[in-house]
Each structure stands twice: as C-alpha cells, then as structure tokens.
Write an enzyme that holds these catalytic residues in place. Sequence first.
Site, PDB file in Angstrom:
ATOM      1  N   LYS A 154       0.913  -0.986   0.042  1.00 19.54           N
ATOM      2  CA  LYS A 154       0.076  -0.015  -0.036  1.00 19.54           C
ATOM      3  C   LYS A 154       0.871   1.161  -0.039  1.00 19.54           C
ATOM      4  O   LYS A 154       1.341   1.535   1.100  1.00 19.54           O
ATOM      5  CB  LYS A 154      -0.916  -0.002   1.173  1.00 19.54           C
ATOM      6  N   GLY A 207       6.408   5.094   8.525  1.00 16.72           N
ATOM      7  CA  GLY A 207       5.683   6.305   8.820  1.00 16.72           C
ATOM      8  C   GLY A 207       5.649   6.807  10.052  1.00 16.72           C
ATOM      9  O   GLY A 207       6.797   6.803  10.716  1.00 16.72           O
ATOM     10  N   SER A 208       4.642   7.669  10.417  1.00 15.11           N
ATOM     11  CA  SER A 208       4.551   8.346  11.758  1.00 15.11           C
ATOM     12  C   SER A 208       4.465   7.651  12.994  1.00 15.11           C
ATOM     13  O   SER A 208       3.794   6.481  12.664  1.00 15.11           O
ATOM     14  CB  SER A 208       3.475   9.443  11.516  1.00 15.11           C
ATOM     15  N   VAL A 211       0.526   6.985  13.785  1.00 10.13           N
ATOM     16  CA  VAL A 211      -0.205   5.884  13.230  1.00 10.13           C
ATOM     17  C   VAL A 211       0.344   4.461  13.317  1.00 10.13           C
ATOM     18  O   VAL A 211      -0.140   3.442  13.628  1.00 10.13           O
ATOM     19  CB  VAL A 211      -0.106   6.125  11.517  1.00 10.13           C
ATOM     20  N   GLY A 212       1.831   4.604  13.643  1.00 10.93           N
ATOM     21  CA  GLY A 212       2.389   3.252  14.027  1.00 10.93           C
ATOM     22  C   GLY A 212       1.768   2.837  15.041  1.00 10.93           C
ATOM     23  O   GLY A 212       1.623   1.541  15.410  1.00 10.93           O
ATOM     24  N   GLU A 229       9.037   1.102  11.031  1.00  9.24           N
ATOM     25  CA  GLU A 229      10.039   2.086  11.230  1.00  9.24           C
ATOM     26  C   GLU A 229       9.321   3.501  11.246  1.00  9.24           C
ATOM     27  O   GLU A 229       8.576   3.823  10.422  1.00  9.24           O
ATOM     28  CB  GLU A 229      10.935   1.743   9.750  1.00  9.24           C
ATOM     29  N   CYS A 263      13.628  10.388   8.002  1.00  9.83           N
ATOM     30  CA  CYS A 263      13.359   9.584   9.486  1.00  9.83           C
ATOM     31  C   CYS A 263      14.876   9.678   9.817  1.00  9.83           C
ATOM     32  O   CYS A 263      14.901   9.801  11.407  1.00  9.83           O
ATOM     33  CB  CYS A 263      13.006   8.585   9.455  1.00  9.83           C
ATOM     34  N   GLU A 356       9.781  15.924  15.587  1.00  2.00           N
ATOM     35  CA  GLU A 356      10.284  15.755  14.315  1.00  2.00           C
ATOM     36  C   GLU A 356       9.785  16.659  13.505  1.00  2.00           C
ATOM     37  O   GLU A 356       8.365  16.553  13.175  1.00  2.00           O
ATOM     38  CB  GLU A 356       9.998  14.149  14.085  1.00  2.00           C
TER      39      GLU A 356
HETATM   40  P1  NDP Z   1       1.371   8.284   8.071  1.00  2.56           P
HETATM   41  O1  NDP Z   1       2.041   7.637   9.197  1.00  2.56           O
HETATM   42  O2  NDP Z   1       0.207   8.921   8.117  1.00  2.56           O
HETATM   43  O3  NDP Z   1       1.537   7.641   6.643  1.00  2.56           O
HETATM   44  C1  NDP Z   1       2.406   6.307   6.503  1.00  2.56           C
HETATM   45  C2  NDP Z   1       1.499   5.585   5.771  1.00  2.56           C
HETATM   46  O4  NDP Z   1       0.429   4.872   6.559  1.00  2.56           O
HETATM   47  C3  NDP Z   1       0.851   5.956   4.523  1.00  2.56           C
HETATM   48  O5  NDP Z   1       0.914   5.063   3.583  1.00  2.56           O
HETATM   49  C4  NDP Z   1      -0.579   6.073   4.744  1.00  2.56           C
HETATM   50  O6  NDP Z   1      -1.420   6.236   4.106  1.00  2.56           O
HETATM   51  C5  NDP Z   1      -0.547   4.798   5.961  1.00  2.56           C
HETATM   52  N1  NDP Z   1      -1.870   5.002   6.933  1.00  2.56           N
HETATM   53  C6  NDP Z   1      -2.307   6.002   7.301  1.00  2.56           C
HETATM   54  N2  NDP Z   1      -3.514   5.855   8.360  1.00  2.56           N
HETATM   55  C7  NDP Z   1      -3.367   4.510   8.242  1.00  2.56           C
HETATM   56  C8  NDP Z   1      -4.111   3.583   8.919  1.00  2.56           C
HETATM   57  N3  NDP Z   1      -5.029   3.876   9.966  1.00  2.56           N
HETATM   58  N4  NDP Z   1      -3.902   2.130   9.085  1.00  2.56           N
HETATM   59  C9  NDP Z   1      -3.143   1.629   8.000  1.00  2.56           C
HETATM   60  N5  NDP Z   1      -2.191   2.378   7.288  1.00  2.56           N
HETATM   61  C10 NDP Z   1      -2.230   4.000   7.445  1.00  2.56           C
HETATM   62  O7  NDP Z   1       2.502   9.650   7.594  1.00  2.56           O
HETATM   63  P2  NDP Z   1       2.070  10.939   7.119  1.00  2.56           P
HETATM   64  O8  NDP Z   1       2.289  10.920   5.592  1.00  2.56           O
HETATM   65  O9  NDP Z   1       1.042  11.461   7.362  1.00  2.56           O
HETATM   66  O10 NDP Z   1       3.233  11.760   7.617  1.00  2.56           O
HETATM   67  C11 NDP Z   1       3.241  12.442   8.772  1.00  2.56           C
HETATM   68  C12 NDP Z   1       4.298  12.639   9.538  1.00  2.56           C
HETATM   69  O11 NDP Z   1       4.774  11.326   9.751  1.00  2.56           O
HETATM   70  C13 NDP Z   1       5.660  13.115   8.828  1.00  2.56           C
HETATM   71  O12 NDP Z   1       5.360  14.484   8.824  1.00  2.56           O
HETATM   72  C14 NDP Z   1       6.785  12.761   9.653  1.00  2.56           C
HETATM   73  O13 NDP Z   1       6.873  13.460  10.649  1.00  2.56           O
HETATM   74  C15 NDP Z   1       6.223  11.311   9.939  1.00  2.56           C
HETATM   75  N6  NDP Z   1       6.607  10.428   9.003  1.00  2.56           N
HETATM   76  C16 NDP Z   1       7.838   9.434   9.107  1.00  2.56           C
HETATM   77  C17 NDP Z   1       8.250   8.635   8.257  1.00  2.56           C
HETATM   78  C18 NDP Z   1       9.561   7.910   8.383  1.00  2.56           C
HETATM   79  O14 NDP Z   1      10.324   7.685   7.272  1.00  2.56           O
HETATM   80  N7  NDP Z   1       9.958   7.606   9.651  1.00  2.56           N
HETATM   81  C19 NDP Z   1       7.712   8.516   6.851  1.00  2.56           C
HETATM   82  C20 NDP Z   1       6.435   9.377   6.650  1.00  2.56           C
HETATM   83  C21 NDP Z   1       5.972  10.268   7.759  1.00  2.56           C
HETATM   84  P3  NDP Z   1      -1.976   7.415   3.391  1.00  2.56           P
HETATM   85  O15 NDP Z   1      -1.109   8.462   3.867  1.00  2.56           O
HETATM   86  O16 NDP Z   1      -1.981   7.339   1.941  1.00  2.56           O
HETATM   87  O17 NDP Z   1      -3.593   7.880   3.789  1.00  2.56           O
END
Ligand code: NDP
Length: 454
Positions: A154, A207-208, A211-212, A229, A263, A356
Amino acid sequence: MPAFTVLNPSTEQPVAQVEPTSAEAADAAIARAVAAQAAWRNVAPGERAALLRSFADVIDTHIEELAALEVAGSGHPVGQARWEAGNVRDVLRYYSAAPERLCGKQIPVPGGLDVTFQEPVGVVGLIVPWNFPMPILGWGLAPALAAGNPVLAKPAERTPLTAIRIGELALEAGLPEGVFQVLPGKGSVVGQRLVDHPDVRKIVFTGSSEVGREIMAGCARQVKRLTMELGGKSANIVFADCDLEQAAATAPVAAFDNAGQDCCARSRILVQREVYDRFLELLEPAVKGVAVGDPASPDTEMGPLISAEHRARVAAYVPDGAPVAFRGSAPDGTGYWYPPTVLAPVRLDDPAYTEEVFGPVVAVVPFDDEADAVAMANDTPYGLSGSVWTRDVGRAIRVARAVETGNLSVNSHASVRYWTPFGGFKQSGLGRELGPDALDAFTETKNVFIATEL
Ligand code: NDP
C-alpha cells in the site's frame, strides 16, 4: 471513490489520476495473495532466486523511467531518484541470494533427530510512506518474497506512481500473478484493511509514530507480526577535536537530504561549546550553498516539500520571531518550496528542537562535555540514527555505544546500506530491516522432532 490526483510538488501541476482501492477490492487482492501463497512457497529455492534476479534486471533497465516518475510525482532531485530506483534493484539482488540459504538447524537430542525450518510467515502487508516511495517498498518487498511470502503493498496516497510501475515490472520479470500486488489508496481504508484482515499475517509499516501506535494496537488484536520504522530526532554530535571543516561541510546533507523529509535526518546538531561559534561560521556558507531548485536538473541537491499542507506544518515550527541564524535559498512562486533553515540558539523545549519537523529545519545547540552530549542526544523518545564527529577513537566508541539509537556513524553520516541492519530504538521502531537478519522478520521457526527409536 473519486480518483486521486497526484500533483508535481515543484510545479503544482497534475501528473496522474490514480483510482483508489476500495476495502472490497483490498479483500479480493488479499484472497488472490492467499491463493498464490502455496505455489510461491513451493517454488524451488533456486528458481525463486532466479525470479528475484530477473525482477532486479528488469528494474535495472527501467531506472531512468522510475527516476523520472519520482521526480514528477514526489519532487525528488533526479540524482537522488536514480539512486532510489537503483536501491530497489540492489536490495532485490541482495535477497535473491537468500532462498538457497534459508538454512535451519540440526540440534542434538536423545532418541531422534531434531531439525528446524524457516517457514514463510504468510501474506505480508507492506504500508509505505511518501518520503522514500521506492527504497522503503524494496526493503520490505525483497526479503518477504525471498522468504516465500506474497506481498500486498500500500503506497502512500500521494506517491503511488513508482510502486504501481514496479508492480507491473514484477509481472514482466515473470513473478506469478498474485505474488506481488500494489494497492494504491488511503491508509484509513486499504492500510487499515491489511491490518484488520486475518489472512494478512504480517505488517511492515514505515511512517509516523502516531499511525504506528494505531497499527500496533490493531495488530495486537490478532497477535499479528509487525515490523515498524517510525520517526526520528537524531543528533549530530560535534566534538571540539574533530575535523570541524568536514563536520560543517557535511552537516547540511545530513539534515536537508530529501528536503529533511527523512526519518534519519540529523535535525539536532550538538556542538561542543568551545567550537560552537566557529562551527556556525563554517556552517553558514555550506547551508547557503545547497542547490535548491528544479528536481529534474542534475545539479539540484534539494527539491520541494511533498505538499502545501506539509509545507504549512514545517513552517509552523519557524514562527515569526523564531531564532533563525541563517537560511539557504528556495525558488519563489509555484511549488512547495521551503529554504534550508538553521535555528540557533534554540531553547531545549522549543518544538523545533524536540519534535520531528520532517522538513529542512535544523537546530544547533551547544554542549559542555561528553556526558552532557550523550544526555542531550538521548533526551528524546526517538532513537533512529545519529553521528559523532571526533578524532578520539576511544570517545567515538564510548559515545557510539552510549547513544540510544539503531544506526550511528562516526565521522560520517551514512546510515543506510542494504547489507547492514537498519531500524530504531525506543519510539523509532520495532525490528530491523535490511542486512542478513531481515529474513527473520519474514519467517517462522518450526521445530521438528523425528523419533529414531520406536
Ligand atoms: P503516516 O504515518 O500517516 O502515513 C504512512 C503510511 O501509513 C501511508 O501509506 C498512510 O496512508 C498509511 N496509513 C495512514 N493511516 C493508516 C491507518 N489507520 N492504517 C494503516 N495505514 C495507514 O504519515 P504521513 O504521511 O501522514 O506523515 C506525517 C508525519 O509522519 C511526517 O510529517 C513525519 O513526521 C512522519 N513520517 C515519518 C516517516 C519515516 O520515514 N519515519 C515517513 C512518513 C512520515 P496514506 O497517507 O496514503 O493515507
């Protein structure tokens, strides 16, 4: 559901329309993955290895195309985007050596033979963020496939284009239908379905942290395997005895790579007090020299941020009156531009120092001695990466061991190699990707005892 328009972050122009996957379509894809599972795990190891190598070869012949898609769809500078596509190829090649080497153990026991098998974990749901759409896809995909698991990826809603293309290239390379499927769409719909569906046996999430945590709670309901991660707030620790010119010259790339949407960004620079002023003097030309502009130009080092909303989020960390020491440049006009920004001196409770930012904003603060530096570096819920600059070997090792972080570089900022482990301490994650151990995250150990005396 309406189609999602992918915008070019440097021009704000539409690049493509992508149909989001519905929850029902995600369920159908999960059923296809389950159907493909038995055949995939039974593909002979050498044959599975050969398929991964041909997948890597097909990626290799499409590096320019994939890089161009990432330039347009994510605003990554083209040199970086080429590296990212090449990284997918390299990670596939690295794990193509795994199928024939997934060895179990033979353990001495009385009355028989005891052996272990590394069994595939099952259908893997891979949830990818927007900041590095290609590498993070590859880091989950390659070891999962090598270990005999089908993968449902995804991509982030905003940046699905390269993942969709890589899914097509997998079929071109000969991977059986259903073994690797790409499901563009919303996290709250498709991502959530992967977490909730009992036939998905393992989630890989980047991701964030917010959400993690939700995903971890969702996986807990089914005791679903999970690798995560998450975010970071890494420290670049600069001691007075280091090569200060080199430390200052390289600090911008460590903080502003991928416009700080990384990150691993060393977004806190801790500098020993006696060289603090000199370090800032050296840092200023390095920051002003960062080439920010058209991502399609080979000379560009830093592109735009991913979206208008994200730029507003980054800008909120630098309100009017913020302690901006100096800034680099950024184009005016269309595009989600934000200049490299150095904050100094910064209060230790300033959100730009504690949270962050995920943008090109770095805080520079002084420290007094080694103990002070370690305490400041560890004063964060995160623990992903970091750097130490010193000529004292003993101190380099002491500090590297004392900083609570998964990846640390001495007199360098390199944190990611596909053949070494990558992942975080504390709230930066769970488990490790890449390197020889990542396969453990995609297999279950089965112990079998065979009696020799009836
Ligand atoms: P998110 O954590 O929201 O998104 C990461 C992934 O998770 C995307 O594919 C997203 O889908 C998906 N996701 C979101 N909600 C759910 C859920 N309830 N269940 C399963 N999957 C889900 O990151 P953001 O893009 O909103 O970024 C926000 C902040 O997170 C950034 O500003 C940064 O601080 C941090 N971040 C850190 C990263 C890292 O590499 N450690 C990477 C990205 C973000 P979709 O977005 O398509 O809806």
